[in-house]
Design an enzyme around this catalytic site. Structure first.
Site, PDB file in Angstrom:
ATOM      1  N   GLU A   1       0.473  33.894 147.834  1.00 56.97           N
ATOM      2  CA  GLU A   1       0.356  32.710 147.015  1.00 56.97           C
ATOM      3  C   GLU A   1       1.692  32.236 146.608  1.00 56.97           C
ATOM      4  O   GLU A   1       1.745  30.989 146.317  1.00 56.97           O
ATOM      5  CB  GLU A   1      -0.549  33.162 145.682  1.00 56.97           C
ATOM      6  CG  GLU A   1      -2.033  33.449 146.071  1.00 56.97           C
ATOM      7  CD  GLU A   1      -2.777  32.422 146.790  1.00 56.97           C
ATOM      8  OE1 GLU A   1      -2.283  31.091 146.880  1.00 56.97           O
ATOM      9  OE2 GLU A   1      -3.862  32.529 147.324  1.00 56.97           O
TER      10      GLU A   1
ATOM     11  N   TYR B   1      -2.132  28.432 138.263  1.00 59.21           N
ATOM     12  CA  TYR B   1      -2.753  28.571 139.799  1.00 59.21           C
ATOM     13  C   TYR B   1      -2.765  30.107 140.356  1.00 59.21           C
ATOM     14  O   TYR B   1      -3.925  30.537 140.571  1.00 59.21           O
ATOM     15  CB  TYR B   1      -2.113  27.678 140.770  1.00 59.21           C
ATOM     16  CG  TYR B   1      -2.802  28.062 141.849  1.00 59.21           C
ATOM     17  CD1 TYR B   1      -3.657  27.799 142.573  1.00 59.21           C
ATOM     18  CD2 TYR B   1      -1.783  28.912 142.917  1.00 59.21           C
ATOM     19  CE1 TYR B   1      -4.345  27.998 143.833  1.00 59.21           C
ATOM     20  CE2 TYR B   1      -2.031  29.190 144.295  1.00 59.21           C
ATOM     21  CZ  TYR B   1      -3.182  28.935 144.328  1.00 59.21           C
ATOM     22  OH  TYR B   1      -3.789  29.378 145.706  1.00 59.21           O
TER      23      TYR B   1
ATOM     24  N   ASP C   1      -5.948  24.060 142.820  1.00 56.44           N
ATOM     25  CA  ASP C   1      -4.480  23.817 143.300  1.00 56.44           C
ATOM     26  C   ASP C   1      -4.488  22.326 143.748  1.00 56.44           C
ATOM     27  O   ASP C   1      -5.579  21.491 143.330  1.00 56.44           O
ATOM     28  CB  ASP C   1      -4.318  24.441 144.576  1.00 56.44           C
ATOM     29  CG  ASP C   1      -4.827  24.363 145.731  1.00 56.44           C
ATOM     30  OD1 ASP C   1      -6.180  23.753 145.410  1.00 56.44           O
ATOM     31  OD2 ASP C   1      -4.696  24.203 146.887  1.00 56.44           O
TER      32      ASP C   1
ATOM     33  N   CYS D   1     -15.985  13.344 155.838  1.00 55.08           N
ATOM     34  CA  CYS D   1     -17.367  13.271 154.990  1.00 55.08           C
ATOM     35  C   CYS D   1     -18.497  13.775 155.730  1.00 55.08           C
ATOM     36  O   CYS D   1     -19.345  14.554 155.079  1.00 55.08           O
ATOM     37  CB  CYS D   1     -17.473  12.187 154.194  1.00 55.08           C
ATOM     38  SG  CYS D   1     -15.711  11.739 153.216  1.00 55.08           S
TER      39      CYS D   1
ATOM     40  N   CYS E   1     -21.478  14.422 146.833  1.00 56.94           N
ATOM     41  CA  CYS E   1     -20.041  13.540 146.324  1.00 56.94           C
ATOM     42  C   CYS E   1     -20.171  12.270 145.884  1.00 56.94           C
ATOM     43  O   CYS E   1     -20.893  11.325 146.523  1.00 56.94           O
ATOM     44  CB  CYS E   1     -19.331  13.586 147.671  1.00 56.94           C
ATOM     45  SG  CYS E   1     -17.766  12.879 147.168  1.00 56.94           S
TER      46      CYS E   1
END
Length: 363
Positions: A49, A132, A150, A209, A218
Site C-alpha cells: 500500500e 487511505y 483512493d 460501462c 450508476c
DNA sequence: AAATCGGGGAC
DNA sequence: GTCCCAGATTT
C-alpha cells in the site's frame, strides 16, 4: 452539491464481480479467503500500500518482489541500513515514502513487538500511514469495516452518485458514501473490488460501462456522462527551472557523487554535483559554477519533469587524472552505480555524460 | 486550504 | 502534449 438522492447500492453485485474478475497480485490472497478468516499478511499489505501511493501497480510489482525477498519481515526492514533502503527504492519516486517506511518498520519492531496495530486509529499514528493506507490495511489485513478511498474509489463514487461538487472539496461527502456501502463481511475484498473496478472498468477515459456491476444504478450513466466525473479543480501550470550538473570521472573510472539533504526534494538520495535550480537561465547554470577547475565539456541537456516543475539540466563532463579532495561527497567506481540511491533524474544526467554508465536492456 | 513531493504509462 | 496513478506531510 449532489444532483441525486440515490439509495445506497448493495455491495453484493460488486463482490460477485470481484469473485469472477479480480486481478492476481503478489500482495493478495485469493478473494473468498477472507470469508474463511484467512487474510493477507499485514507486513505485505502495508508494504504494497505504501508503494502503491500515487504509483501504478505495474511500477510497484518489481519493487515489491525485491523488498519482500530482501526483507521478508518487518523486523528485517527495521534492521536494515537506511542507505540500502533508499537505494532499493531508487526510481520509484516520492522518496519521503521510503524514509517513512523505514521509520514505520522501526516503530512497529521496537514499540509494538513487531506486530502491526489492527485498528485504523493505531495504524494512522505510524509514519507514512494516512487516511487511505490506514483504512486499506485495517480492511484487507484485519477484516475491519473501514471505508477505503483512493483515486479509483473517488472516480467510482463520483459517477455512481453523479456528484457535481469538485475534488478535493467533495472528498468528505464521497467518503460518507463509501462508508455506507462498505459491508461488515469481506470489507477488504470490497475495498479491493472498488479499486479494481476503477482500474479496469470505471476508467478515467472511455469507461466500459456495459461490463460494470453498477450499470443498473450508476447515476452518471443514467442522467449524464460518466466521463464528466469526477469534477476536479483546475490545476496550475508547471514552471521551468534551470540548472547545471557536473560529471567528473577519473582515469580509474570513479565519479564524484554527493548526498542530498535529508528532507525536501529527493531527500536522502544521491546526486552528482549540481548548481541550484533556478527559474532563470543565467550564469549559475553554466560551467562557471563547477565544483572545481577542470576542462569541463558541454555534454548536452537533460529535461526531467517533477510533480510541480520541469527541470532543464545543462550537463558538463570532465575527465581528470585522479580523484581530488572535496569538501563533501565521494568518488564512486562507475561500475558500482547500480548500488547507489540515484533518482531517475540523476541517472539521466550521468547517462548523458557517460552513455555506458548504466546497463541497458537492449541486446 | 494550499503547496510539496517522482516517475512512468496510456492516450 | 494531457491525465493520473491503491496519498502523506508540511506550511
Amino acid at each position: 452539491m449532489t444532483t441525486t438522492t440515490l439509495d445506497t447500492p448493495s455491495a453484493k453485485p460488486l463482490l460477485d464481480w470481484y469473485d469472477r474478475h479480480h486481478r492476481d497480485l503478489p500482495w493478495r490472497v485469493s478473494p473468498g479467503m477472507a470469508a474463511c478468516g484467512v487474510h493477507a499478511d499485514p507486513y505485505r499489505v502495508w508494504l504494497s500500500e505504501v508503494m502503491l501511493q500515487q504509483t501504478t501497480v505495474q511500477a510497484v510489482k518489481p519493487y515489491f518482489e525485491k523488498f519482500l525477498q530482501r526483507w521478508p519481515e518487518v523486523t528485517d526492514l527495521a534492521a536494515a541500513e537506511n542507505d540500502e533502503v533508499m537505494a532499493a527504492w531508487a526510481g520509484l519516486g516520492y522518496y519521503a515514502r521510503a524514509r517513512n517506511l523505514k521509520k514505520c518498520a522501526e516503530v512497529v519492531a521496537k514499540e509494538h513487538g513487531a506486530v502491526f496495530p489492527d485498528t485504523e486509529e493505531g495504524l494512522k499514528s505510524l509514519p507514512g500511514i494516512g487516511d487511505y493506507t490506514a483504512a486499506a490495511v485495517a480492511a484487507i489485513a484485519f477484516n475491519r469495516q473501514a471505508a477505503v478511498m483512493d483515486g479509483n474509489v473517488e472516480r467510482v463514487i463520483s459517477r455512481l452518485y453523479a456528484i457535481e461538487a469538485p475534488l478535493p472539496g467533495a472528498k468528505p461527502l464521497m467518503k460518507e458514501k463509501v462508508a455506507l456501502m462498505t459491508p461488515a463481511a469481506r470489507p477488504g475484498d470490497f475495498a479491493q473490488a472498488m479499486m479494481d473496478l476503477g482500474a479496469t472498468i470505471c476508467t478515467p477515459k472511455r469507461p466500459a460501462c456495459s461490463l460494470c456491476p453498477f450499470r443498473g444504478t450508476c447515476q452518471a450513466l443514467k442522467l449524464s456522462d460518466p466521463e464528466l466525473f469526477p469534477v476536479k479543480a483546475a490545476k496550475k501550470e508547471k514552471p521551468v527551472r534551470h540548472g547545471a550538473a557536473f560529471i567528473a570521472v577519473t582515469a580509474e573510472g570513479e565519479i564524484l557523487l554527493r548526498r542530498r539533504g535529508e528532507s525536501g526534494l529527493l531527500g536522502g538520495m544521491t546526486e552528482v554535483p549540481t548548481t541550484a535550480w533556478t527559474s532563470r537561465l543565467d550564469g549559475e547554470t553554466s560551467v562557471t559554477a563547477a565544483p572545481f577547475d577542470a576542462a569541463w565539456q558541454a555534454s548536452g541537456t537533460v529535461t526531467h519533469v517533477f510533480t510541480h516543475f520541469e527541470l532543464r539540466l545543462s550537463i558538463w563532463r570532465a575527465a581528470i587524472a585522479r580523484a581530488l579532495d572535496t569538501n563533501d561527497g565521494w568518488w564512486e567506481p562507475v561500475t558500482n552505480l547500480e548500488a547507489q540511491a540515484l533518482p531517475t533524474v540523476m541517472k539521466k544526467a550521468i547517462a548523458a555524460a557517460i552513455p555506458l554508465a548504466f546497463k541497458t536492456s537492449r541486446a
